[in-house]
Structures are given as C-alpha cells and as structure tokens.
Motif scaffolding. Structure first.
Motif, PDB file in Angstrom:
ATOM      1  N   UNK A 207       0.823  -1.205   0.000  1.00 52.44           N
ATOM      2  CA  UNK A 207       0.000   0.000   0.000  1.00 52.44           C
ATOM      3  C   UNK A 207       0.858   1.256   0.000  1.00 52.44           C
ATOM      4  N   UNK A 208       1.997   1.208   0.685  1.00 51.40           N
ATOM      5  CA  UNK A 208       2.884   2.362   0.734  1.00 51.40           C
ATOM      6  C   UNK A 208       3.394   2.763  -0.638  1.00 51.40           C
ATOM      7  N   UNK A 209       3.689   1.773  -1.467  1.00 56.38           N
ATOM      8  CA  UNK A 209       4.131   2.079  -2.832  1.00 56.38           C
ATOM      9  C   UNK A 209       3.043   2.821  -3.611  1.00 56.38           C
ATOM     10  N   UNK A 210       1.799   2.420  -3.431  1.00 58.53           N
ATOM     11  CA  UNK A 210       0.693   3.082  -4.128  1.00 58.53           C
ATOM     12  C   UNK A 210       0.534   4.527  -3.653  1.00 58.53           C
ATOM     13  N   UNK A 211       0.603   4.716  -2.335  1.00 58.15           N
ATOM     14  CA  UNK A 211       0.492   6.068  -1.786  1.00 58.15           C
ATOM     15  C   UNK A 211       1.630   6.946  -2.294  1.00 58.15           C
ATOM     16  N   UNK A 212       2.848   6.407  -2.287  1.00 53.88           N
ATOM     17  CA  UNK A 212       4.000   7.183  -2.737  1.00 53.88           C
ATOM     18  C   UNK A 212       3.873   7.558  -4.203  1.00 53.88           C
ATOM     19  N   UNK A 213       3.365   6.635  -5.023  1.00 57.20           N
ATOM     20  CA  UNK A 213       3.223   6.919  -6.448  1.00 57.20           C
ATOM     21  C   UNK A 213       2.214   8.042  -6.692  1.00 57.20           C
ATOM     22  N   UNK A 214       1.104   7.999  -5.981  1.00 53.31           N
ATOM     23  CA  UNK A 214       0.085   9.047  -6.160  1.00 53.31           C
ATOM     24  C   UNK A 214       0.613  10.389  -5.671  1.00 53.31           C
ATOM     25  N   UNK A 215       1.187  10.407  -4.463  1.00 53.19           N
ATOM     26  CA  UNK A 215       1.713  11.660  -3.914  1.00 53.19           C
ATOM     27  C   UNK A 215       2.830  12.207  -4.787  1.00 53.19           C
ATOM     28  N   UNK A 216       3.687  11.316  -5.280  1.00 57.79           N
ATOM     29  CA  UNK A 216       4.775  11.754  -6.138  1.00 57.79           C
ATOM     30  C   UNK A 216       4.283  12.397  -7.414  1.00 57.79           C
ATOM     31  N   UNK A 217       3.218  11.852  -7.972  1.00 59.09           N
ATOM     32  CA  UNK A 217       2.680  12.434  -9.204  1.00 59.09           C
ATOM     33  C   UNK A 217       2.101  13.819  -8.974  1.00 59.09           C
ATOM     34  N   UNK A 218       1.772  14.126  -7.718  1.00 61.46           N
ATOM     35  CA  UNK A 218       1.260  15.454  -7.358  1.00 61.46           C
ATOM     36  C   UNK A 218       2.351  16.341  -6.751  1.00 61.46           C
ATOM     37  N   UNK A 219       3.571  15.835  -6.687  1.00 58.94           N
ATOM     38  CA  UNK A 219       4.717  16.536  -6.088  1.00 58.94           C
ATOM     39  C   UNK A 219       4.394  16.959  -4.650  1.00 58.94           C
ATOM     40  N   UNK A 220       3.973  15.969  -3.880  1.00 60.02           N
ATOM     41  CA  UNK A 220       3.666  16.204  -2.468  1.00 60.02           C
ATOM     42  C   UNK A 220       4.586  15.338  -1.619  1.00 60.02           C
ATOM     43  N   UNK A 221       5.126  15.891  -0.545  1.00 61.95           N
ATOM     44  CA  UNK A 221       6.027  15.104   0.309  1.00 61.95           C
ATOM     45  C   UNK A 221       5.284  13.990   1.027  1.00 61.95           C
ATOM     46  N   UNK A 222       5.991  12.881   1.241  1.00 66.21           N
ATOM     47  CA  UNK A 222       5.421  11.754   1.962  1.00 66.21           C
ATOM     48  C   UNK A 222       6.399  11.261   3.016  1.00 66.21           C
ATOM     49  N   UNK A 223       5.853  10.734   4.084  1.00 64.40           N
ATOM     50  CA  UNK A 223       6.603   9.930   5.047  1.00 64.40           C
ATOM     51  C   UNK A 223       5.926   8.569   5.069  1.00 64.40           C
ATOM     52  N   UNK A 224       6.721   7.527   4.864  1.00 59.70           N
ATOM     53  CA  UNK A 224       6.191   6.165   4.824  1.00 59.70           C
ATOM     54  C   UNK A 224       6.839   5.326   5.908  1.00 59.70           C
ATOM     55  N   UNK A 225       6.025   4.781   6.809  1.00 69.00           N
ATOM     56  CA  UNK A 225       6.505   3.813   7.803  1.00 69.00           C
ATOM     57  C   UNK A 225       5.838   2.498   7.453  1.00 69.00           C
ATOM     58  N   UNK A 226       6.607   1.601   6.871  1.00 69.52           N
ATOM     59  CA  UNK A 226       6.037   0.396   6.280  1.00 69.52           C
ATOM     60  C   UNK A 226       6.402  -0.843   7.093  1.00 69.52           C
ATOM     61  N   UNK A 227       6.348  -2.003   6.478  1.00 68.35           N
ATOM     62  CA  UNK A 227       6.545  -3.234   7.215  1.00 68.35           C
ATOM     63  C   UNK A 227       7.979  -3.458   7.650  1.00 68.35           C
ATOM     64  N   UNK A 228       8.161  -4.520   8.406  1.00 62.83           N
ATOM     65  CA  UNK A 228       9.497  -4.869   8.874  1.00 62.83           C
ATOM     66  C   UNK A 228       9.603  -6.363   9.136  1.00 62.83           C
ATOM     67  N   UNK A 229      10.812  -6.870   9.000  1.00 61.08           N
ATOM     68  CA  UNK A 229      11.116  -8.254   9.403  1.00 61.08           C
ATOM     69  C   UNK A 229      12.394  -8.192  10.215  1.00 61.08           C
TER      70      UNK A 229
END
Length: 451
Positions: A207-229
């Motif tokens: 889901x983070x990749x999708x959010x980043x792609x949309x925000x990036x296309x609008x030139x909006x900053x993002x902070x993503x805290x995603x999964x971990x192992x």
C-alpha cells in the motif's frame, strides 16, 4: 463495520463519508490552518499539554475501545495512551528548539534557515496501535503549525473519533484535527486534493508504494513507515537470559502485530539449542485470552484474514523443513486467535524468514559467527529495526555499522521514542517520525539571505 476480534461479532456499523462530505471535512481542516499556523509555538504547546491531560483522564475509555475494536490487551492499551500523552508533552517542551532558525555562513550579512508549516496534511493510519501511531503523526505536525486530517483504519472507527475528540480542549481552534472515515477507493482523490499538501502513511509496503506513487505524481512530500522483518542477533557472549526476556517481549507485544517486533532471531550456533529452549520456556508462560482482562498477555489478532494468512505462512515454513518447538493452546470460541508459536531451523529460503509475519510467531535461525549473522540479518527486503546482543565491542560496532536498518538497538529492545527519530530504509519506508527530524518532515525549510 467494526468487529470485536475476541468474539467475532459485529460491534456497530459505521457509514463512510461520501465525496462531498469528505471534501467538507478537508475544507474544515484547511480553514483552520490560517489561525493555527499564526499561533506561537508557546500557544500550541499549551494546547498539546491540555490534550495530554485529556488523554490521561480518558485513558481507561481509550484502552477499552482498542481492546474491543482490535484486541489489544487492556494493560497494553493503557500504556499506549500514556505513551501518546507523553509524546504531546515532549513536543510541547521541545518544539521551540527543534524549529529554531539556524544561522549559516555565506556572503550575506545574515543568512539563515527558518522552518514554516506547509498547510493541511493527510495521515493514513493502521489499526495495530491506533492511538500511538495517530499521535506520532499528529503531534509533530501540529506543533510545526500544520493542521491534520486522519484517515484511520476501518477496524477502529470509535478509536479514531475518540482521538479527534481528544483535541477538543480549551484554547484549541476547531478542526485542527479532523476525522475522515472514508472507504479505501476514495483515498486517491483525497491525496490529489490540492488542499492536502503532504501525506504520512503507516501500513504495508504494498500500500505504501501506491500512496507514494500518487503523492509523487502530485509533487507532495510523503513519510512512509512500512513493514518490517526485524532481525535480533544473539551472540554466545551475550546475557542470554536477558536477551531471551527482551526478544520474547518484543515479539509478543500486541499479539505480535508490530512492525518493529523482533521477528527473526539469529543465534550463534554454539548457544543455539540452549537459547531456543530459553525462548520456549518464556513463550509457554504466556496467557492468551480476553483482552479486557488484566491477566491476559496476548489477545486475538485483529481480523480473521490476518489469522488465516499467518497460519498459511507457518504451514509453508514447516512444509519446507522448519521445526515447531512450541505451539500454545488457543481459547475456545469464535475469536481470531493464533497460537503462540516457536519455529526453529528456519532458513533464508523459507516463508517465515522471507515474509513479514504479523502475529505471535517467533522464528529462530542459527549462524556460525558474526559474519554469517550479519549476512542473514541483512538478507531481507525490509530495513526497519535491528538488534544485537553481545558483550564484544567489535561485534557491536560492526552491527552498528553494517546492519541495514533505520534503527539499531544494542543489548535492548527496538522501540519508538518521542525523543528519537524512527523510520526505515529499503522496503520499510521513507522519511522519519519523532525526534527533531520528525517535526521537520512537513515544514518549509526556507533559506533567507540578507545583504
């Protein structure tokens, strides 16, 4: 629709906002920005301190909501509310220093950087720590002068509204925080709304990749805290009892539903069987049950599909040759419980090593030496947190230098702390939350040059 994961029964139906209603809510937050951004940091701090007081006064209610909506044991929920209140107090005290203008030498008479708010932000939040993860987003953003929209997970609708209600305190302008209960397909339109100037997302890497792609296309900053192992390396010279205590605690907090839990325990071969037995003994003492009861250590998973996916991951790992050292009994009934499970002899090609496991499943892998331990630790698409247990200064320094993670704990637990930046690399995210770095993610670092 909110479902009680302990009983499997529906709590209540909560209708989502339609597009027009969602737009109005965003407008409310945007209209609040002018007043809020023009208040002093000292005035914002007064509001945040009042919010912290309000949270503590309603701690029991908030903890009960989390127990009912996503299965968090009541004693953990109370600690989560305290942590959130502490975050508000930390930024109330330190935001002035974090946002202080910085003089830089140049050919000007005076040149400096000042930090100014951007506008109205969108926070897309998960269910696993409803209060803490909301405050981790909200508090730094608000103290910087932004206003905030929260799109919380549909599993925790009452918790989401209670969080917004906590900001209705004396001195707080209306709508500095607004709730946006919308359906997932509506999120893209909200991200693209010109009144939203930045996005904070906590959730899965997919889901983070999708959010980043949309925000990036609008030139909006993002902070993503995603999964971990997250790897936890245990060397033979470590305090093995302490390491076993902390590894167990890290793995079973919130029924194992934590991005920064110790998910892959990598143990030096000479103490591998010994340490695995120490883990088994500790896991066997844990109590699964009703999250509203204080004796409960582990509640149910938040949803049936999460339990079923975890079961599939364990089955695939066992079929590939792993050994099940321990598996607990689960309470009778329709709750979404998964047994506490300890898997040993897990190799890097197995499912539970390669994928993030979100539940009370601990995976143990042997390493011949520090070189192999570090190689195994880094053999992952994730890079959130990591830990090493050792008394060897050389091993410790190598781990600090070589572990590919956003944070490293030495002889301790990987955790989030309002005073320290938190975030990941690789598939675990972009940007930082908390600490002085977190409050500067959604500001304009404006350069000023004066002749």
């Amino acid at each position: 629709m909110a479902t009680n994961p302990f009983t499997g029964s529906v709590i209540e139906q909560y209708p989502a906002l339609n597009a027009e209603q969602a737009s109005e809510r965003i407008g409310d937050a945007r209209n609040a920005f002018a007043q809020w951004s023009n208040t002093s940091i000292a005035e914002r701090a007064k509001v945040l301190r009042a919010v912290a007081t309000n949270m503590r006064e309603n701690k029991q209610h908030l903890a009960q909501l989390m127990a009912l909506e996503m299965g968090k044991p009541i004693k953990e929920g109370e600690a989560e509310v305290e942590k959130a209140a502490g975050c508000a107090e930390h930024y109330a005290e330190h935001a002035h220093a974090y946002l202080a203008s910085q003089t830089l030498p140049s050919d000007a008479s005076h040149s400096y950087i000042c930090y100014q708010p951007l506008g109205t932000l969108l926070g897309i939040l998960p269910w696993n720590a409803p209060v803490w993860l909301a405050f981790r987003y909200l508090v730094p953003a608000l103290m910087a002068g932004n206003t905030c929209v929260i799109k919380h997970d549909p599993n925790v609708p009452a918790s989401a509204q209670a969080i917004v209600d906590a900001f209705m305190v004396p001195g707080a302008p209306a709508n500095i925080v607004v709730n946006l209960p919308i359906n997932t397909p509506q999120i893209e339109a909200v991200i693209r709304d010109p009144r939203i100037v930045g996005v904070s997302f906590t959730g899965s890497s997919v889901a983070g990749r999708k959010v980043a792609a949309i925000a990036g296309s609008e030139i909006k900053p993002v902070v993503l805290e995603l999964g971990g192992s997250d790897p936890c390396i245990v060397m033979a010279d470590a305090d093995l009892d302490k390491a076993a205590d902390i590894a167990t605690l890290s793995r079973i907090i919130n029924a194992g539903q934590s991005c920064i839990a110790a998910k892959r325990i990598i143990v030096e071969a000479s103490v591998y069987e010994d340490f695995t037995e120490r883990l088994r003994q500790r896991l066997a003492k844990l109590t699964l049950g009703d999250p509203l009861q204080r004796e409960t250590d582990i509640g149910p998973l938040a949803r049936a599909d999460l339990r079923d996916n975890l079961a599939s991951q364990v089955t695939q790992t066992l079929d590939a040759g792993a050994r099940c050292v321990f598996q607990s009994e689960v309470p009778a009934g329709d709750g979404f419980f998964y047994p506490v499970t300890l898997l040993a002899d897990v190799s890097p090609d197995m499912c539970a090593f390669r994928e993030e496991t979100f539940g009370p499943v601990m995976v143990v892998t042997a390493a011949e030496n520090i070189d192999q331990a570090l190689q195994l630790a880094n053999d992952t698409d994730y890079g959130l947190g990591a830990a090493i247990w050792s008394s060897n200064a050389d091993y410790i320094q190598r781990a600090i230098n070589e572990l590919q993670a956003g944070q490293v704990a030495v002889n301790g637990i990987v955790k989030t702390d309002s005073r320290l930046p938190s975030g990941g690399i690789k598939g675990s995210g972009i940007g930082r939350e908390l600490g002085p770095q977190g409050i500067r993610e959604f500001v304009n670092a404006k350069q000023v040059w004066i002749k």
